[in-house]
Design an enzyme around this catalytic site. Structure first.
Site, PDB file in Angstrom:
ATOM      1  N   ARG A 150       9.681  -2.581  11.219  1.00 18.91           N
ATOM      2  CA  ARG A 150       8.769  -1.428  11.780  1.00 18.91           C
ATOM      3  C   ARG A 150       8.628  -1.311  13.089  1.00 18.91           C
ATOM      4  NH1 ARG A 150       3.503  -0.071  13.015  1.00 18.91           N
ATOM      5  NH2 ARG A 150       2.816   2.061  12.446  1.00 18.91           N
ATOM      6  N   CYS A 168      -8.820 -45.313  13.530  1.00 12.82           N
ATOM      7  CA  CYS A 168      -9.683 -44.313  12.910  1.00 12.82           C
ATOM      8  C   CYS A 168      -8.868 -44.102  11.305  1.00 12.82           C
ATOM      9  CB  CYS A 168      -9.556 -43.132  13.439  1.00 12.82           C
ATOM     10  SG  CYS A 168     -10.202 -41.826  12.480  1.00 12.82           S
ATOM     11  N   CYS A 225     -16.259 -38.444  16.424  1.00 14.88           N
ATOM     12  CA  CYS A 225     -15.346 -38.327  15.097  1.00 14.88           C
ATOM     13  C   CYS A 225     -16.258 -38.823  13.913  1.00 14.88           C
ATOM     14  CB  CYS A 225     -14.275 -39.416  15.342  1.00 14.88           C
ATOM     15  SG  CYS A 225     -13.232 -39.497  13.640  1.00 14.88           S
ATOM     16  N   CYS A 268     -14.875 -42.519  12.577  1.00 13.23           N
ATOM     17  CA  CYS A 268     -14.851 -43.690  13.382  1.00 13.23           C
ATOM     18  C   CYS A 268     -15.758 -43.754  14.655  1.00 13.23           C
ATOM     19  CB  CYS A 268     -13.484 -44.080  13.963  1.00 13.23           C
ATOM     20  SG  CYS A 268     -12.897 -42.844  15.169  1.00 13.23           S
ATOM     21  N   LYS A 279      -7.900   1.927   0.120  1.00 15.88           N
ATOM     22  CA  LYS A 279      -7.692   0.637   0.329  1.00 15.88           C
ATOM     23  C   LYS A 279      -8.659   0.096  -0.758  1.00 15.88           C
ATOM     24  CE  LYS A 279      -6.076  -1.225   3.833  1.00 15.88           C
ATOM     25  NZ  LYS A 279      -5.333  -1.346   5.059  1.00 15.88           N
ATOM     26  N   LYS A 300       0.146   0.875  -2.877  1.00 15.12           N
ATOM     27  CA  LYS A 300       0.208   0.558  -1.709  1.00 15.12           C
ATOM     28  C   LYS A 300       0.645  -0.828  -1.464  1.00 15.12           C
ATOM     29  CE  LYS A 300      -1.476   1.131   2.999  1.00 15.12           C
ATOM     30  NZ  LYS A 300      -1.130  -0.176   3.659  1.00 15.12           N
ATOM     31  N   ASP A 347      27.375 -16.384 -13.683  1.00 22.00           N
ATOM     32  CA  ASP A 347      28.111 -17.576 -12.746  1.00 22.00           C
ATOM     33  C   ASP A 347      29.606 -17.344 -12.876  1.00 22.00           C
ATOM     34  OD1 ASP A 347      25.467 -17.992 -11.895  1.00 22.00           O
ATOM     35  OD2 ASP A 347      25.341 -19.956 -13.015  1.00 22.00           O
ATOM     36  N   SER A 396       2.087   5.293  10.821  1.00 23.10           N
ATOM     37  CA  SER A 396       1.336   4.552   9.725  1.00 23.10           C
ATOM     38  C   SER A 396       0.403   5.577   8.733  1.00 23.10           C
ATOM     39  CB  SER A 396       0.076   3.681  10.392  1.00 23.10           C
ATOM     40  OG  SER A 396      -0.502   4.374  11.340  1.00 23.10           O
ATOM     41  N   LEU A 397      -0.519   5.140   7.772  1.00 29.02           N
ATOM     42  CA  LEU A 397      -1.353   5.932   7.193  1.00 29.02           C
ATOM     43  C   LEU A 397      -2.814   6.221   7.477  1.00 29.02           C
ATOM     44  CD1 LEU A 397       0.315   5.018   3.563  1.00 29.02           C
ATOM     45  CD2 LEU A 397       0.620   7.285   4.610  1.00 29.02           C
ATOM     46  N   ASP A 403       1.481  -4.533  -0.514  1.00 28.27           N
ATOM     47  CA  ASP A 403       1.057  -5.417   0.750  1.00 28.27           C
ATOM     48  C   ASP A 403       2.259  -6.339   1.356  1.00 28.27           C
ATOM     49  OD1 ASP A 403      -0.564  -6.098   2.864  1.00 28.27           O
ATOM     50  OD2 ASP A 403      -1.924  -7.231   1.527  1.00 28.27           O
ATOM     51  N   CYS A 412      -9.382 -36.712  17.655  1.00 24.94           N
ATOM     52  CA  CYS A 412     -10.184 -38.087  17.847  1.00 24.94           C
ATOM     53  C   CYS A 412      -8.993 -38.742  18.530  1.00 24.94           C
ATOM     54  CB  CYS A 412     -10.540 -38.717  16.208  1.00 24.94           C
ATOM     55  SG  CYS A 412     -10.909 -40.298  16.477  1.00 24.94           S
ATOM     56  N   TYR A 458       9.561   3.837  -1.271  1.00 23.67           N
ATOM     57  CA  TYR A 458       8.667   4.706  -1.286  1.00 23.67           C
ATOM     58  C   TYR A 458       8.926   5.867  -0.610  1.00 23.67           C
ATOM     59  CZ  TYR A 458       6.719   1.620   2.036  1.00 23.67           C
ATOM     60  OH  TYR A 458       6.483   1.021   3.159  1.00 23.67           O
ATOM     61  N   GLU A 483       0.775   6.375  -5.696  1.00 21.95           N
ATOM     62  CA  GLU A 483       1.558   5.201  -5.835  1.00 21.95           C
ATOM     63  C   GLU A 483       0.735   3.853  -5.333  1.00 21.95           C
ATOM     64  OE1 GLU A 483       4.430   5.954  -2.487  1.00 21.95           O
ATOM     65  OE2 GLU A 483       5.174   7.731  -3.405  1.00 21.95           O
ATOM     66  N   LYS A 502       0.342  11.206  -1.883  1.00 19.43           N
ATOM     67  CA  LYS A 502       1.081  11.954  -1.163  1.00 19.43           C
ATOM     68  C   LYS A 502       1.279  13.613  -1.843  1.00 19.43           C
ATOM     69  CE  LYS A 502       4.121   7.897   0.137  1.00 19.43           C
ATOM     70  NZ  LYS A 502       5.178   7.033  -0.045  1.00 19.43           N
ATOM     71  N   ASP A 525      23.174 -16.156 -17.736  1.00 16.54           N
ATOM     72  CA  ASP A 525      23.339 -16.674 -16.502  1.00 16.54           C
ATOM     73  C   ASP A 525      24.504 -17.217 -16.224  1.00 16.54           C
ATOM     74  OD1 ASP A 525      20.662 -15.905 -16.128  1.00 16.54           O
ATOM     75  OD2 ASP A 525      19.915 -17.791 -15.603  1.00 16.54           O
ATOM     76  N   GLU A 573       8.764  -1.628   1.193  1.00 14.66           N
ATOM     77  CA  GLU A 573       8.038  -2.557   1.639  1.00 14.66           C
ATOM     78  C   GLU A 573       8.851  -3.856   1.023  1.00 14.66           C
ATOM     79  OE1 GLU A 573       5.658  -1.522   3.330  1.00 14.66           O
ATOM     80  OE2 GLU A 573       4.297  -3.088   3.434  1.00 14.66           O
TER      81      GLU A 573
HETATM   82  S1  IVH Z   1       4.293   5.890   3.074  1.00 13.53           S
HETATM   83  C1  IVH Z   1       4.641   8.273   6.961  1.00 13.53           C
HETATM   84  N1  IVH Z   1       3.992   4.563   0.751  1.00 13.53           N
HETATM   85  O1  IVH Z   1       1.731   0.894   4.475  1.00 13.53           O
HETATM   86  C2  IVH Z   1       4.196   7.467   5.783  1.00 13.53           C
HETATM   87  N2  IVH Z   1       3.646   3.408   2.880  1.00 13.53           N
HETATM   88  O2  IVH Z   1      -0.240   1.807   6.149  1.00 13.53           O
HETATM   89  C3  IVH Z   1       5.101   6.146   5.493  1.00 13.53           C
HETATM   90  N3  IVH Z   1       3.191   0.650   2.459  1.00 13.53           N
HETATM   91  O3  IVH Z   1       3.836   1.354   7.117  1.00 13.53           O
HETATM   92  C4  IVH Z   1       4.498   5.388   4.512  1.00 13.53           C
HETATM   93  N4  IVH Z   1       3.344   1.071   0.352  1.00 13.53           N
HETATM   94  O4  IVH Z   1       4.598  -0.303   5.467  1.00 13.53           O
HETATM   95  C5  IVH Z   1       3.939   4.442   1.921  1.00 13.53           C
HETATM   96  N5  IVH Z   1       3.776   3.400  -1.242  1.00 13.53           N
HETATM   97  C6  IVH Z   1       3.756   3.287  -0.055  1.00 13.53           C
HETATM   98  C7  IVH Z   1       3.408   2.073   0.681  1.00 13.53           C
HETATM   99  C8  IVH Z   1       3.444   2.120   2.137  1.00 13.53           C
HETATM  100  C9  IVH Z   1       2.971   0.212   1.468  1.00 13.53           C
HETATM  101  C10 IVH Z   1       3.128   0.489   3.986  1.00 13.53           C
HETATM  102  C11 IVH Z   1       3.926   0.819   4.760  1.00 13.53           C
HETATM  103  C12 IVH Z   1       3.260   1.779   5.912  1.00 13.53           C
HETATM  104  C13 IVH Z   1       1.897   1.183   5.909  1.00 13.53           C
HETATM  105  C14 IVH Z   1       0.899   2.384   6.330  1.00 13.53           C
END
Ligand code: IVH
Length: 675
Positions: free
Chosen positions: A141, A435, A411, A414, A317, A120, A42, A87-88, A122, A429, A230, A118, A293, A38, A178
């Site tokens: 987004r 109190c 309360c 009190c 999920k 997903k 630096d 979205s998916l 969060d 309260c 991704y 892959e 995918k 480090d 993400e």
């Molecule tokens: S692919 C057109 N791959 O999940 C498809 N999305 O529910 C593009 N996310 O909006 C998304 N991990 O923000 C893809 N390995 C992954 C992901 C992923 C998380 C999120 C992403 C998307 C949302 C859809």
């Protein structure tokens, strides 16, 4: 010894340093295998910063030295997405994924299709645009069609390449990923927020999204966001498959998860799900599922999109962590500001590794919507949420004749009738000064580290001081003596002395922190600072009209009303007079108010570390107001280093080596305001 560089030499050196630092960043933040200490890192950074400040003609907003973020705040612009952010489709079982796989192959007239599995992640989705290998824009987004431009904030995320490595990237392309807040950073942030009595983030997703929208890149940099990628989009992608494109992206410096795998059969898909259902718990970041995918881009094109999502991808999920347990009783907590929170007290139950005994029911509306009856069996969930929540009642287990749990009307501490807060689901309260939990809560807040920082008094001691009758309000703290404290259980001379010393030291805490410490409803840390800076004294604040108060940045009608109400109370005014008599600071010191002078003429001062009396920017302004020059790096020409807490070790070392005096805040303030 060092000969002075020509501009051309400096330019080359700057370029070389940037490359080297980018490489080390990648090794550290993406590959997790740093190659240098480090300290050496630096030094490289300091050298780059020094050259950049000496040769501003080589300025580059994408230089690695710019990742720390500035304090600039500005509103977000919006930009349209080149390709909409969709979205998916979701599935919740292996069978549904298998069915999707079959449907996909049918749609491709029975062609075999390799899939890519892959994680997903969060967090919060991000779209990055690169031109000629350089990051030009980062967009959230948003509504899928357009999002907020958050480039400055994204630039502070160290694992995101600003300048790509390797070769073969299209002249212009988009990459999606993400932004996540790793568990460790999330826990740290929430502990800090708990301490400051700021609302906690329920999960890393909210924390990541909230952080990305913060109007302060320096704060973003501090919180420790990370990002996984991704999806690569553009006209001239290097490869014909998703998997190979992601490998290319990885070679350009992007963080692409090692969990990404090619899958060739339904059996492999099922095994992948089975493996990650548990293995994901060991990952450093939150995941809420898997994504499958179709690998071939040609097949993706054939499958196309529905209005909302691609047909070539599906999300699986993970089931939320859920447990069923019996309600013992509902209690009602009273906070420092009188807010009543219903809490479900449960038969202890194990939920994703921790034992849960209590879960917040938040407020009356949420509690009543659940329609909880006495001794009900309740579902507790922790799906990515750190704070367990009650999500439902198992009606088949309800005891015959059990009564509905009602919100209290008085309360629990009190007995005062509760008042509903206008426009909110909250009850308070109103017995602010009588109190007990509210009084104890205010004492506890007053002594806290970010407030008056009185050592040796915490939650328990505050309660003990109250129940013994020694501390009935915050002003009573200043009448404590070692002898009186020693009459309390658990107090020896040493611990009593520590408290008395802490109380004494609190008399030099600056006014902005005092203002926050008073527990005026709605006046949080930032608001208190703003007000203190603007009005400079408590007397002035007390005499201000509602309109004048609303003229202060950050202060709306609600806060103005609350301040007026606070000072209208005779009890509060009495407490304030007693605090004043004890020597508590009710003014901001003079030096910051004066227009400046010549005390620092000809002096070059470097600022390093974190300060408690004024911010870095305020010190910068003071240096300039007094005729000095603020510089970013230490050299033989530096007159002083103004050092706060956590001064960087490299700076410290350098100052010592060159014999540059290091001064602290008080010494600095004394310089510009002798006497
Ligand atoms: S692919 C057109 N791959 O999940 C498809 N999305 O529910 C593009 N996310 O909006 C998304 N991990 O923000 C893809 N390995 C992954 C992901 C992923 C998380 C999120 C992403 C998307 C949302 C859809």
């Amino acid at each position: 010894m060092e000969h002075k560089l020509t501009a051309a030499e400096a330019g080359l050196e700057i370029q070389r340093l940037r490359q080297e630092i980018n490489l080390h960043n990648h090794k550290y933040y993406v590959e997790n295998s740093p190659e240098i200490e480090d300290r050496d890192y630096d030094m490289l950074m300091k050298r780059l910063e020094a050259l950049e400040s000496e040769f501003p003609e080589f300025e580059d907003p994408l230089s690695p030295s710019r990742r720390v973020g500035s304090d600039l705040t500005k509103g977000f612009m919006q930009a349209a997405h080149i390709y909409p952010m969709l979205s998916l489709g979701n599935t919740y079982s292996t069978e549904e994924v298998d069915a999707w796989t079959e449907r996909t192959e049918n749609a491709l007239s029975g062609q075999n299709s390799t899939l890519v599995g892959e994680m997903k992640f969060d967090g919060t989705g991000i779209s990055l645009i690169y031109e000629h290998g350089r990051l030009v824009r980062a967009v959230t987004r948003g509504d899928g069609e357009k999002g907020d431009v958050v480039t400055e904030n994204v630039k502070t995320i160290k694992s995101i390449p600003l300048q790509l490595m390797g070769s073969g990237w299209p002249e212009m392309f988009e990459i999606r990923g993400e932004i996540v807040l790793p568990w460790e950073a999330f826990d740290h942030l929430n502990r800090e927020r708990e301490f400051n009595e700021e609302p906690l983030f329920a999960n890393p997703r909210n924390a990541a999204a909230g952080t990305l929208k913060t109007q302060n890149p320096a704060e973003v940099a501090r919180r420790g966001l990370d990002a996984y990628f991704y999806y690569l989009l553009g006209e001239n992608l290097p490869c014909q498959t998703h998997y190979d494109n992601m490998l290319a992206a990885r070679s350009w410096g992007f963080k692409v998860s090692d969990a990404m795998t090619r899958l060739h059969s339904i059996e492999e898909v099922d095994a992948y799900i089975k493996h990650w259902d548990t293995a994901r718990k060991k990952l450093p970041v939150a995941t809420d599922g898997l994504v499958f995918k179709v690998d071939s881009l040609r097949q993706q094109l054939n499958l196309g999109f529905t209005a909302k999502s691609p047909r070539w991808a599906i999300a699986y999920k993970f089931a939320a962590q859920r447990a069923l347990t019996r309600l013992r009783f509902v209690s009602f907590d009273v906070g420092r500001l009188g807010y009543i929170t219903p809490v479900a007290n449960l038969e202890p139950v194990l939920l994703s590794g921790t034992i849960v005994k209590r879960a917040s029911l938040h407020n009356q509306d949420i509690m009543e919507a659940l329609d909880i009856h006495e001794q009900d069996m309740l579902y507790v969930e922790k799906g990515g949420e750190i704070i367990p929540k009650i999500t439902g009642v198992e009606l088949s287990e309800r005891m015959a004749g059990s009564e509905r749990v009602r919100f209290v009307s008085h309360c629990p501490a009190c007995g005062t009738a509760l008042v509903r807060v206008e426009g909110e689901a909250a009850w308070v309260c109103p017995n602010r000064y009588g109190c007990p939990p509210q009084i104890v809560g205010r004492v506890e807040h007053y002594v806290g580290r970010r407030m008056m920082n009185i050592d040796g008094v915490g939650e328990e001691t505050s309660a003990q001081l109250f129940s013994s009758g020694m501390v009935k309000d915050i002003a009573d703290l200043y009448d404590l003596t070692v002898e009186r404290l020693m009459t309390l259980e658990g107090f020896a001379r040493k611990s009593a002395e520590r408290v008395v010393e802490g109380v004494e030291a609190s008399k030099s805490v600056p006014f902005d922190r005092v203002l926050f410490a008073l527990s005026i409803p709605f006046v949080g840390e930032t608001t208190a600072k703003r007000i203190a800076k603007k009005v400079r004294s408590l007397d002035r604040l007390m005499s201000m009209s509602r309109e004048e108060l609303e003229g202060i940045e950050d202060v709306g009608p609600k806060i103005a009303e609350s301040i007026k109400e606070y000072f209208a109370s005779e009890i509060n005014r009495n407490i304030i007079e007693r605090l004043r008599a004890s020597g508590v600071q009710f003014d901001l010191p003079e030096e910051a108010q004066t227009a400046g002078g010549t005390a620092l003429e000809g002096k070059t001062i470097v600022i390093s570390g974190v300060f408690s009396k004024y911010s870095r920017d305020e010190y910068k302004a003071m240096i300039e107001a007094y005729g000095g020059k603020n510089s970013g790096s230490i050299s033989k020409k530096t007159s002083y280093v103004l050092a706060g807490e956590n001064m960087g070790p490299a700076k410290y070392e350098k100052a010592r080596k060159l014999g540059v005096p290091i001064i602290n805040e008080d010494e600095f303030l004394a310089m510009i305001n002798p006497g």
